[in-house]
Design a protein around this motif. Structure first.
Motif, PDB file in Angstrom:
ATOM      1  N   ILE A  43      -9.509   9.061 -14.279  1.00  0.00           N
ATOM      2  CA  ILE A  43      -8.321   9.465 -14.771  1.00  0.00           C
ATOM      3  C   ILE A  43      -8.062  10.681 -14.322  1.00  0.00           C
ATOM      4  O   ILE A  43      -6.842  11.236 -13.936  1.00  0.00           O
ATOM      5  N   GLY A  44      -9.130  11.765 -14.184  1.00  0.00           N
ATOM      6  CA  GLY A  44      -9.060  13.071 -13.619  1.00  0.00           C
ATOM      7  C   GLY A  44      -8.435  12.839 -12.198  1.00  0.00           C
ATOM      8  O   GLY A  44      -7.625  14.097 -11.937  1.00  0.00           O
ATOM      9  N   LEU A  45      -9.171  11.900 -11.104  1.00  0.00           N
ATOM     10  CA  LEU A  45      -8.250  11.841 -10.039  1.00  0.00           C
ATOM     11  C   LEU A  45      -6.978  11.327  -9.922  1.00  0.00           C
ATOM     12  O   LEU A  45      -6.198  12.167  -9.247  1.00  0.00           O
ATOM     13  N   LEU A  46      -6.682  10.411 -10.571  1.00  0.00           N
ATOM     14  CA  LEU A  46      -5.157  10.201 -10.838  1.00  0.00           C
ATOM     15  C   LEU A  46      -4.219  11.312 -11.182  1.00  0.00           C
ATOM     16  O   LEU A  46      -3.201  11.705 -10.646  1.00  0.00           O
ATOM     17  N   GLN A  47      -4.831  12.056 -12.192  1.00  0.00           N
ATOM     18  CA  GLN A  47      -4.241  13.218 -12.526  1.00  0.00           C
ATOM     19  C   GLN A  47      -4.080  14.235 -11.554  1.00  0.00           C
ATOM     20  O   GLN A  47      -2.928  14.877 -11.315  1.00  0.00           O
ATOM     21  N   SER A  48      -5.095  14.547 -10.852  1.00  0.00           N
ATOM     22  CA  SER A  48      -5.086  15.380  -9.642  1.00  0.00           C
ATOM     23  C   SER A  48      -4.317  14.995  -8.611  1.00  0.00           C
ATOM     24  O   SER A  48      -3.428  15.855  -7.966  1.00  0.00           O
ATOM     25  N   MET A  49      -4.069  13.637  -8.540  1.00  0.00           N
ATOM     26  CA  MET A  49      -3.019  13.063  -7.514  1.00  0.00           C
ATOM     27  C   MET A  49      -1.507  13.391  -7.873  1.00  0.00           C
ATOM     28  O   MET A  49      -0.835  13.951  -7.157  1.00  0.00           O
ATOM     29  N   GLY A  50      -1.360  13.309  -9.291  1.00  0.00           N
ATOM     30  CA  GLY A  50      -0.115  13.811  -9.692  1.00  0.00           C
ATOM     31  C   GLY A  50       0.465  15.056  -9.540  1.00  0.00           C
ATOM     32  O   GLY A  50       1.609  15.717  -9.634  1.00  0.00           O
ATOM     33  N   GLU A  51      -0.762  16.037  -9.715  1.00  0.00           N
ATOM     34  CA  GLU A  51      -0.573  17.558  -9.390  1.00  0.00           C
ATOM     35  C   GLU A  51      -0.635  17.947  -8.026  1.00  0.00           C
ATOM     36  O   GLU A  51      -0.326  19.234  -7.784  1.00  0.00           O
ATOM     37  N   ILE A  90      -0.038  14.414   2.470  1.00  0.00           N
ATOM     38  CA  ILE A  90       0.600  13.229   1.994  1.00  0.00           C
ATOM     39  C   ILE A  90       0.455  13.002   0.578  1.00  0.00           C
ATOM     40  O   ILE A  90       1.060  12.074  -0.086  1.00  0.00           O
ATOM     41  N   CYS A  91      -0.309  13.931  -0.300  1.00  0.00           N
ATOM     42  CA  CYS A  91      -0.284  13.647  -1.711  1.00  0.00           C
ATOM     43  C   CYS A  91       0.231  14.790  -2.435  1.00  0.00           C
ATOM     44  O   CYS A  91      -0.692  15.403  -3.113  1.00  0.00           O
ATOM     45  N   ARG A  92       1.533  15.286  -2.310  1.00  0.00           N
ATOM     46  CA  ARG A  92       1.815  16.616  -3.005  1.00  0.00           C
ATOM     47  C   ARG A  92       2.343  16.368  -4.361  1.00  0.00           C
ATOM     48  O   ARG A  92       2.746  17.099  -5.127  1.00  0.00           O
ATOM     49  N   GLY A  93       1.875  15.340  -5.174  1.00  0.00           N
ATOM     50  CA  GLY A  93       2.121  15.196  -6.472  1.00  0.00           C
ATOM     51  C   GLY A  93       3.480  14.425  -6.884  1.00  0.00           C
ATOM     52  O   GLY A  93       3.911  13.528  -6.195  1.00  0.00           O
ATOM     53  N   TYR A  94       3.552  14.368  -8.346  1.00  0.00           N
ATOM     54  CA  TYR A  94       4.641  13.585  -8.747  1.00  0.00           C
ATOM     55  C   TYR A  94       6.089  13.966  -8.226  1.00  0.00           C
ATOM     56  O   TYR A  94       6.239  15.021  -7.885  1.00  0.00           O
ATOM     57  N   GLY A 148      -1.433   4.057  -2.170  1.00  0.00           N
ATOM     58  CA  GLY A 148      -2.212   3.216  -1.466  1.00  0.00           C
ATOM     59  C   GLY A 148      -2.742   3.867   0.008  1.00  0.00           C
ATOM     60  O   GLY A 148      -4.311   3.970  -0.003  1.00  0.00           O
ATOM     61  N   GLU A 149      -1.886   4.581   0.553  1.00  0.00           N
ATOM     62  CA  GLU A 149      -2.295   5.253   1.656  1.00  0.00           C
ATOM     63  C   GLU A 149      -3.216   6.365   1.325  1.00  0.00           C
ATOM     64  O   GLU A 149      -4.243   6.692   1.929  1.00  0.00           O
ATOM     65  N   THR A 150      -2.957   7.098   0.064  1.00  0.00           N
ATOM     66  CA  THR A 150      -3.878   8.105  -0.211  1.00  0.00           C
ATOM     67  C   THR A 150      -5.441   7.692  -0.520  1.00  0.00           C
ATOM     68  O   THR A 150      -6.341   8.292  -0.061  1.00  0.00           O
ATOM     69  N   PHE A 151      -5.344   6.525  -1.203  1.00  0.00           N
ATOM     70  CA  PHE A 151      -6.402   6.096  -1.673  1.00  0.00           C
ATOM     71  C   PHE A 151      -7.397   5.649   0.004  1.00  0.00           C
ATOM     72  O   PHE A 151      -8.596   5.665  -0.053  1.00  0.00           O
ATOM     73  N   ASP A 200       4.515   7.963  -9.893  1.00  0.00           N
ATOM     74  CA  ASP A 200       5.443   8.621 -10.680  1.00  0.00           C
ATOM     75  C   ASP A 200       5.674   7.667 -12.152  1.00  0.00           C
ATOM     76  O   ASP A 200       5.833   8.217 -13.217  1.00  0.00           O
ATOM     77  N   ALA A 201       5.431   6.392 -12.072  1.00  0.00           N
ATOM     78  CA  ALA A 201       5.772   5.652 -13.204  1.00  0.00           C
ATOM     79  C   ALA A 201       4.780   5.873 -14.114  1.00  0.00           C
ATOM     80  O   ALA A 201       4.826   5.706 -15.610  1.00  0.00           O
ATOM     81  N   ALA A 202       3.211   6.153 -13.610  1.00  0.00           N
ATOM     82  CA  ALA A 202       2.275   6.375 -14.418  1.00  0.00           C
ATOM     83  C   ALA A 202       2.266   7.844 -15.221  1.00  0.00           C
ATOM     84  O   ALA A 202       1.558   8.143 -15.880  1.00  0.00           O
ATOM     85  N   LYS A 203       3.147   8.553 -14.714  1.00  0.00           N
ATOM     86  CA  LYS A 203       3.127   9.895 -15.141  1.00  0.00           C
ATOM     87  C   LYS A 203       3.065  10.181 -16.708  1.00  0.00           C
ATOM     88  O   LYS A 203       2.467  11.010 -17.247  1.00  0.00           O
ATOM     89  N   PRO A 204       4.203   9.552 -17.154  1.00  0.00           N
ATOM     90  CA  PRO A 204       4.271   9.658 -18.900  1.00  0.00           C
ATOM     91  C   PRO A 204       2.813   9.573 -19.235  1.00  0.00           C
ATOM     92  O   PRO A 204       2.456  10.223 -20.213  1.00  0.00           O
TER      93      PRO A 204
END
Length: 249
Positions: A124-132, A170-174, A181-184, A227-231
């Motif tokens: 989850i920390g990885l996903l949140q870091s991607m969002g940020e 390529i991964c600048r956040g929400y 997919g490309e980021t992973f 973006d959909a996972a942000k909330p």
């Protein structure tokens, strides 16, 4: 919650039929996701039927509900379907006239990954870091993906630097049209380059996320799963930080 492990007995025979057709054509499973989903969404009973228009609203339901199921398993259940390839994702069509809603159905639940709290928090920390858009923070979580991590010292520093550069690229956040997919896929390349070890459950989580991204690309190309996972990700961080249950997240 969606009945995730409900067996759609009316769809399984249809899926097996299409799988058999594809194997006889010697094409293998590549591209099967698009063909099977479109056939099921169109309501076709055989590949010889006249082509019909895909129900795009149902396609959106498939993608958004698929993400809901993924986040439900990750954020709350601590239990992840461990064989979530396209052939195990089916859609049960609804009937609006009878008040029956469509359903996402996952089959073949014999393989599951039970996540402990550390595994859950790290991913989850990885996903949140991607969002940020924070590559340095993301690298820190990824380096915890193995209890026997061998990447250390200068190699660890180089990995963190490459992750930082990757995110800036390529991964600048929400809200920045981040391609999950490309980021992973690029992260996986960096894991190999810097010999970063990851344990089996993390690999399952990554592959499931790639599957979800592939589903979105096939059915709703404009849908952004980050973006959909942000909330939910924002709420999860706030809730567990508030009650001191989320460590340093």
């Amino acid at each position: 919650h969606l009945p995730v492990f409900q067996l759609a007995t009316d769809l399984v025979p249809a899926y097996l039929k299409y799988w058999e057709v594809e194997m006889k054509k010697n094409t293998g499973p590549e591209g099967l996701l698009s063909r099977v989903l479109k056939l099921l969404l169109c309501g076709c009973c055989s590949q010889e039927d006249p082509p019909q228009v895909v129900d795009l609203s149902l396609g959106h339901f498939v993608v958004s509900s698929g993400e809901d199921v993924y986040l439900q398993m990750l954020l709350f259940d601590n239990l992840m379907h461990a064989d979530l390839h396209p052939g195990n994702i089916l859609v049960q069509r609804g009937n609006p006239e009878k008040g029956i809603s469509p359903k996402i159905v996952l089959v073949d639940a014999g393989m599951v990954a039970k996540l402990d709290k550390e595994e859950q928090n790290n991913f989850i920390g990885l996903l949140q870091s991607m969002g940020e858009g924070d590559g340095v923070r993301a690298a820190g979580f990824v380096l915890q993906f193995s209890s026997t991590q061998t990447c250390s010292g200068d190699q660890k520093t180089a990995f963190t630097k490459d992750m930082d550069e990757l995110f800036k690229s390529i991964c600048r956040g929400y809200g920045q049209d981040t391609d999950v997919g490309e980021t992973f896929r690029r992260i996986l390349q960096l894991l190999r380059k810097h010999q970063v070890r990851i344990d089996a459950n993390y690999a399952t989580l990554l592959l499931n996320a790639l599957c979800l991204q592939g589903l979105a690309q096939q059915m709703q190309p404009d849908y952004n799963i980050l973006d959909a996972a942000k909330p939910l990700l924002k709420f999860y961080r706030w809730y567990f930080s508030r009650y001191h249950l989320f460590g340093n997240h």
